[in-house]
Write an enzyme that holds these catalytic residues in place. Sequence first.
Site, PDB file in Angstrom:
ATOM      1  N   ASP A   1      -6.254  -4.023   4.426  1.00 22.83           N
ATOM      2  CA  ASP A   1      -5.911  -3.039   3.396  1.00 22.83           C
ATOM      3  C   ASP A   1      -6.815  -3.210   2.172  1.00 22.83           C
ATOM      4  OD1 ASP A   1      -4.069  -1.347   1.591  1.00 22.83           O
ATOM      5  OD2 ASP A   1      -2.994  -1.359   3.484  1.00 22.83           O
TER       6      ASP A   1
ATOM      7  N   HIS B   1      -1.652  -1.088  -2.632  1.00 22.83           N
ATOM      8  CA  HIS B   1      -1.150  -0.700  -1.309  1.00 22.83           C
ATOM      9  C   HIS B   1      -0.907  -1.902  -0.405  1.00 22.83           C
ATOM     10  CE1 HIS B   1      -1.550   1.598   2.622  1.00 22.83           C
ATOM     11  NE2 HIS B   1      -0.723   2.372   1.948  1.00 22.83           N
TER      12      HIS B   1
ATOM     13  N   SER C   1       2.508   4.722   5.730  1.00 20.55           N
ATOM     14  CA  SER C   1       2.027   3.391   5.322  1.00 20.55           C
ATOM     15  C   SER C   1       3.159   2.393   5.251  1.00 20.55           C
ATOM     16  CB  SER C   1       1.350   3.471   3.949  1.00 20.55           C
ATOM     17  OG  SER C   1       0.028   3.921   4.052  1.00 20.55           O
TER      18      SER C   1
END
Length: 835
Positions: free
Chosen positions: A206, A244, A415
């Site tokens: 990520d 994220h 996600s």
Amino acid sequence: MRGFKTAALSFLFSASLAQLVPRTHDTHDFFAIHLDDSIAPEYIASLLGAHHEGQIGGLQGHHKFSIDREQGPAVEALLDDLRVQRKLRRRGGVDDNVNLRQKRDDGLDDVVLWSQKLTLKQRLHKRGPVDFSVADENHVRQEATTPEAEAASRQKRIASDLDIKDPLFGSQWHLFNPVQVGTDMNVTGVWLEGITGKGVVTAIVDDGLDLNSDDLRDNFYPEGSYDFNDKAPEPLPRLAEDQHGTRCAGEIAAVRNDVCGVGMAYDSKVSGIRVLSKPIDDADEAAAINYQFNLNHIYSCSWGPRDDGQTMDAPNTLVQRAMVNGIQNGRDGRGSIFVFAAGNGGSRDDNCNFDGYTNSIYSVTVGAIDRQGTHSPYSEACSAQLVVAYSSGGNDAIYTTDVGQKCTDRHGGTSAAGPLAAGAIALALSIRPDLTWRDVQYLLVETAIPIHAEGDEVQMTPIGKEFSHQFGYGVVDTYALVQKAKTWQLVKPQAWYTSPWLRVQKEIPEGDQGLASYFDITSDMLKEANFESLEHVTVTMNVNHTRRGDLSVELRGPQGIVSHLSVPREKDEAGSGYEDWTFMSVAHWGESGEGVWSVVVKDTTANERLGVFTDWRLTLWGSSVDAASQGLHPLPDEHDDDHNIEDAPYATVSIKPHTKTAPPASATDYADRPINEKPSEVAAKPTSSAVPPTPIEEEETPTSTSSVVPTPAASHGFLPSFLPTFGTTPHTQIWIYASVSLILIFCIGLGIYFQVQRRKRLRNNPHDDYEFEIIDEDDDDAEAPLAGRGGRRRRGGELYNAFAEESEEELLSEDEEGLYRDQPGALNEKTQERD
């Protein structure tokens, strides 16, 4: 090899100079080259005048080279020439435009096995939260007499029994939902058994990981971590938007403490692999998904191509090789577990089969549902989607760890669904580390809970599982997954069967019909491939079209299961169609591989944008019969999906409509189901006894690689157009019409003979005329050997008329055998079989 030793000194000199100059994509060209194991990469660097940058991650024999940009075009031309020569040798030296040259003096022909120029690209995009609203937290306050209150009380008891003091645990509805009771990951029962993920590492591929977070520090695994964006050992978030990865990590492995909430597998470890914060090349991406694959067990990937309803993108060969390498060598040969978020383009008509990561057989593709257990509108549907997990929507989102010692209640999108599935897999691996990557997929299929949504198209598969393109096999049930894993018998090694390329070369009709092409797989083909049971199906195809968004593709299996491989996309204006694109489906899991498989291509909009269905190829992936003799699948090659690499047979073509109640007339047909119409109730729940359509040869229909004879074109015969062809080959047509002619000549001659004899009898005895009158229909005798289909009995003089009432199509149907057998009613029996 000749020339290698003489170039060694010049290489050392050039290498020392190269160390003085920073090598970036601004000043250098970079190449990935697969070399034969017998050759040192330094020798190749000396021949090319390049610098060896090192092996590409865990890909044995794959190396990265850099060269000054001014010299790059010459090296690129050399590698392109070697690529063309490899392709020619693979085809046996057959090409109208390029000659197979003699081997080079420097020996590069024998040692360069594959190559690719590397370019920087920002192709990977986070599949984070989309627009949603967070509900008022007062909605959790219910009267003490309600079931929700009882569930909330139970949630408190669980926290007490497990000594969970995290302040957000009460809000982590995805772990235990006290409001919509039962719509959660069903994980707390696993924790109460002491199964919390110990010994398992999940790599968060990520934008970095806040390894200093109080909620993640104790579970951070530095040995499996690396920053590929900034080439640093610690994958720290460095940009303002680098949140994220930390949020995804918190879903899996947030520590049980007094900070934020807990993770699905709160005693497991997480490593960080940073790739999303800057453009990277394929070598870095390949290295990232193979990074420390014997230490990292699961790779959680909540990213992919843009979810804009118009992008169609897949990893290049190098990254595909890395994924297969991880499957074959990761976790000490048991296979890395790749978990991919399905994508957030659902509201834009996007489909996860246009994403080469999510439609890979090696990926666990995870879609999203909300806290009410209903479909999240942003979550993409596709035939490659295996399961779903919980995420944002339904007036709430996922509560998890954030960067900077913070917590968040705004994490969402697919996600957030992917890491929850990864956490469930981590729990299963903690008690069964010997599970292979395919065992994990089997367990998810076996234990997922089906979701029944209004208007959703659900199919009952032959193994008794419900599948829908919206939800896959259902939502992950962590408790059932772990319990099943405890006693699960490992599957045998993977086997596969690939059909030849099948040429169609026909224009796709616009509107309600589709052009269908069929391929019949026999038991002998599967036996030769050591193939036992079916798991994944892939279809690689070429369709030329001036507007890709108008197209849709269906795959229909032998037992009636239908996969929507692609769907129309309103925003997709690409004029390229499908070019060697591989679609994948898990809908046929457990279906028989033997029988007729059909691909139906539809041009859904009647306009001036036309297309041609060029060709296709089918691959069945599954379990092997003989585990001891099954080898590993070769690494992907740049020419694997080249439809010009072999002389493909032509599929047959017919304009007769394809129906669900009668077999098609040929191996290529027009499907009758209107655009976007869902299958009927019967078709939606097929049974194992469903009878597949059987194509009837109009020309040569390929059935196996060994028996196929290519034809130069799809001939339609030489007969006048007004005569029926019965859907058969020209040779069969000759036989039919010759037989009919002989019968007619015989019957005419017999009629003349009887007429002459009648006239003679009339001259001798006029009363003999009565003997040849036709019996009235009321006097029919069903047992008369010469009775026609209408049941009327006729006397000897009417023998010709008995046959004359039957049309040539009825008498000489293409599937009629034994027409002249001495069996009363034989024609009727065959007709009943067809009906």
